[in-house]
Design a protein around this motif. Structure first.
Motif, short mmCIF file in Angstrom:
data_model
loop_
_atom_site.label_atom_id
_atom_site.label_comp_id
_atom_site.label_asym_id
_atom_site.label_seq_id
_atom_site.Cartn_x
_atom_site.Cartn_y
_atom_site.Cartn_z
N LEU A 124 0.83 -1.19 0.00
CA LEU A 124 0.00 0.00 0.00
C LEU A 124 0.87 1.25 0.00
O LEU A 124 1.79 1.38 0.82
CB LEU A 124 -0.92 0.02 1.23
CG LEU A 124 -2.19 -0.83 1.16
CD1 LEU A 124 -1.85 -2.31 1.03
CD2 LEU A 124 -3.04 -0.61 2.40
N VAL A 125 0.57 2.17 -0.91
CA VAL A 125 1.23 3.48 -0.94
C VAL A 125 0.14 4.55 -0.93
O VAL A 125 -0.93 4.36 -1.49
CB VAL A 125 2.15 3.64 -2.17
CG1 VAL A 125 3.28 2.63 -2.14
CG2 VAL A 125 1.37 3.50 -3.47
N ASP A 126 0.41 5.66 -0.27
CA ASP A 126 -0.56 6.74 -0.13
C ASP A 126 -0.51 7.64 -1.36
O ASP A 126 0.52 8.24 -1.66
CB ASP A 126 -0.24 7.54 1.14
CG ASP A 126 -1.36 8.49 1.54
OD1 ASP A 126 -2.13 8.92 0.66
OD2 ASP A 126 -1.43 8.82 2.74
N THR A 127 -1.63 7.76 -2.07
CA THR A 127 -1.64 8.59 -3.27
C THR A 127 -1.64 10.08 -2.95
O THR A 127 -1.45 10.90 -3.85
CB THR A 127 -2.89 8.28 -4.13
OG1 THR A 127 -4.08 8.55 -3.36
CG2 THR A 127 -2.90 6.83 -4.59
N ASN A 128 -1.83 10.44 -1.67
CA ASN A 128 -1.94 11.84 -1.29
C ASN A 128 -0.61 12.48 -0.92
O ASN A 128 -0.56 13.68 -0.64
CB ASN A 128 -2.90 11.98 -0.10
CG ASN A 128 -4.34 11.71 -0.48
OD1 ASN A 128 -5.17 12.61 -0.55
ND2 ASN A 128 -4.67 10.45 -0.73
N VAL A 152 -0.84 -0.99 -4.44
CA VAL A 152 -2.16 -0.38 -4.35
C VAL A 152 -2.02 1.05 -3.84
O VAL A 152 -1.33 1.30 -2.85
CB VAL A 152 -3.06 -1.21 -3.39
CG1 VAL A 152 -4.33 -0.47 -3.06
CG2 VAL A 152 -3.37 -2.57 -3.99
N GLY A 153 -2.66 1.97 -4.52
CA GLY A 153 -2.65 3.38 -4.11
C GLY A 153 -3.88 3.70 -3.29
O GLY A 153 -5.00 3.69 -3.81
N LEU A 164 -4.99 12.74 -9.24
CA LEU A 164 -4.72 11.32 -8.99
C LEU A 164 -3.84 10.75 -10.09
O LEU A 164 -2.90 9.99 -9.82
CB LEU A 164 -6.02 10.55 -8.89
CG LEU A 164 -5.90 9.03 -8.70
CD1 LEU A 164 -5.16 8.71 -7.41
CD2 LEU A 164 -7.28 8.38 -8.69
N GLY A 165 -4.15 11.10 -11.32
CA GLY A 165 -3.34 10.61 -12.44
C GLY A 165 -1.89 11.02 -12.33
O GLY A 165 -0.98 10.22 -12.58
N LYS A 166 -1.66 12.26 -11.93
CA LYS A 166 -0.29 12.76 -11.77
C LYS A 166 0.41 12.06 -10.61
O LYS A 166 1.60 11.73 -10.69
CB LYS A 166 -0.29 14.27 -11.55
CG LYS A 166 -0.73 15.07 -12.77
CD LYS A 166 -0.72 16.57 -12.48
CE LYS A 166 -1.14 17.36 -13.71
NZ LYS A 166 -1.16 18.82 -13.44
N SER A 167 -0.34 11.82 -9.53
CA SER A 167 0.23 11.14 -8.36
C SER A 167 0.63 9.71 -8.71
O SER A 167 1.73 9.25 -8.36
CB SER A 167 -0.78 11.14 -7.21
OG SER A 167 -0.32 10.35 -6.12
N LEU A 168 -0.24 9.00 -9.41
CA LEU A 168 0.06 7.62 -9.79
C LEU A 168 1.26 7.56 -10.73
O LEU A 168 2.11 6.67 -10.62
CB LEU A 168 -1.16 6.98 -10.46
CG LEU A 168 -2.39 6.77 -9.56
CD1 LEU A 168 -3.56 6.27 -10.38
CD2 LEU A 168 -2.09 5.81 -8.42
N ILE A 180 -0.14 0.59 -10.72
CA ILE A 180 -0.63 0.81 -9.36
C ILE A 180 -2.15 0.80 -9.43
O ILE A 180 -2.75 1.46 -10.28
CB ILE A 180 -0.16 2.17 -8.78
CG1 ILE A 180 1.36 2.20 -8.65
CG2 ILE A 180 -0.80 2.42 -7.41
CD1 ILE A 180 1.90 3.52 -8.12
N LEU A 181 -2.78 0.03 -8.56
CA LEU A 181 -4.23 -0.02 -8.50
C LEU A 181 -4.74 1.04 -7.53
O LEU A 181 -4.52 0.93 -6.32
CB LEU A 181 -4.71 -1.40 -8.04
CG LEU A 181 -4.39 -2.60 -8.92
CD1 LEU A 181 -4.94 -3.87 -8.28
CD2 LEU A 181 -4.96 -2.42 -10.31
N PRO A 182 -5.41 2.10 -8.01
CA PRO A 182 -5.96 3.09 -7.08
C PRO A 182 -7.21 2.55 -6.40
O PRO A 182 -8.08 1.97 -7.06
CB PRO A 182 -6.28 4.28 -8.00
CG PRO A 182 -6.52 3.68 -9.34
CD PRO A 182 -5.65 2.46 -9.42
N VAL A 183 -7.29 2.70 -5.09
CA VAL A 183 -8.44 2.18 -4.34
C VAL A 183 -8.91 3.19 -3.31
O VAL A 183 -8.18 4.12 -2.94
CB VAL A 183 -8.11 0.85 -3.61
CG1 VAL A 183 -7.65 -0.22 -4.58
CG2 VAL A 183 -7.08 1.08 -2.52
N SER A 184 -10.12 2.99 -2.84
CA SER A 184 -10.66 3.78 -1.75
C SER A 184 -11.46 2.87 -0.84
O SER A 184 -12.46 2.27 -1.26
CB SER A 184 -11.56 4.91 -2.28
OG SER A 184 -12.28 5.51 -1.21
#
Length: 203
Positions: A124-128, A152-153, A164-168, A180-184
């Motif tokens: 897990l990595v923090d997308t923020n 996983v983001g 989000l796209g720029k962060s990933l 990276i799979l973005p999740v919430s």
């Protein structure tokens, strides 16, 4: 397929890990990440329960917590689990005492390096926040040891699609990974894609 979670045990020593006997050997999925990245929240969202304890204090999890996932059939729960989740202690939180951190290699490193039933590591990595060096160290370690993993983001719902796209993109570039799979955990976004990866180790 409905999987019912049951808490198995907390391990602070390799001797405490669930048995890897042939009659009980099931694939394990380990969840790893920085303290406060949202591991417990993600596990609870995947399970649809509150088995994993969520704390407002980073670094509270100091053991590997194992959860058995049992398939329900015909109204009855199968005795032998289909899968096991392992919630590993978070890393990178400065306020955790050095004495506790020093204990972790005694059971975390043997688990990641030697556990035969470990089928997938969910990193897990923090997308923020910007890419973190210790996340990179973990990903590099998993590459070197050839452990199957997916990155996983978390907390993706807090960012606009553009941000989000720029962060990933930054995370993929910094950690030298293709996906990276973005999740919430809050909205459930990305859970189906992550479950697809997890179900893959059960086949």
């Amino acid at each position: 397929m409905r999987l019912n979670p049951v808490f198995l045990l907390s391990a602070t020593d390799a001797a405490h890990f669930p048995s890897e006997s042939k009659t009980y050997s099931r694939p394990e999925v380990a969840f790893l990440g920085r303290s406060n990245v949202g591991k417990s929240s993600l596990i609870n969202a995947l399970l649809g329960s509150k088995e994993a304890r969520v704390s407002s204090t980073p670094g509270r999890t100091r053991a590997i917590n194992f959860f058995a996932l049992h398939e329900a059939s015909g109204g009855r729960q199968k005795a032998v689990p289909s899968l096991i989740f392992a919630d590993l202690p978070g890393y990178g939180y400065a306020k955790i005492s050095k004495s506790i951190s020093a204990e972790w290699p005694k059971f975390i490193e043997p688990y990641l390096g030697e556990r035969e039933t470990l089928a997938l590591c969910v990193c897990l990595v923090d997308t923020n926040i910007p890419p973190q060096p210790n996340d990179g160290q973990l990903i590099t370690y998993l590459k070197q040891t050839q452990r199957p993993f997916v990155v996983v983001g978390t907390k993706a719902d807090r960012l606009s699609n553009n941000v989000l796209g720029k962060s990933l993109a930054a995370l993929k570039r910094e950690h030298d990974i293709e996906e990276i799979l973005p999740v919430s955990a809050k909205t459930g976004a990305g859970m189906a894609a992550l479950w697809e990866r997890i179900h893959g180790v059960m086949e």
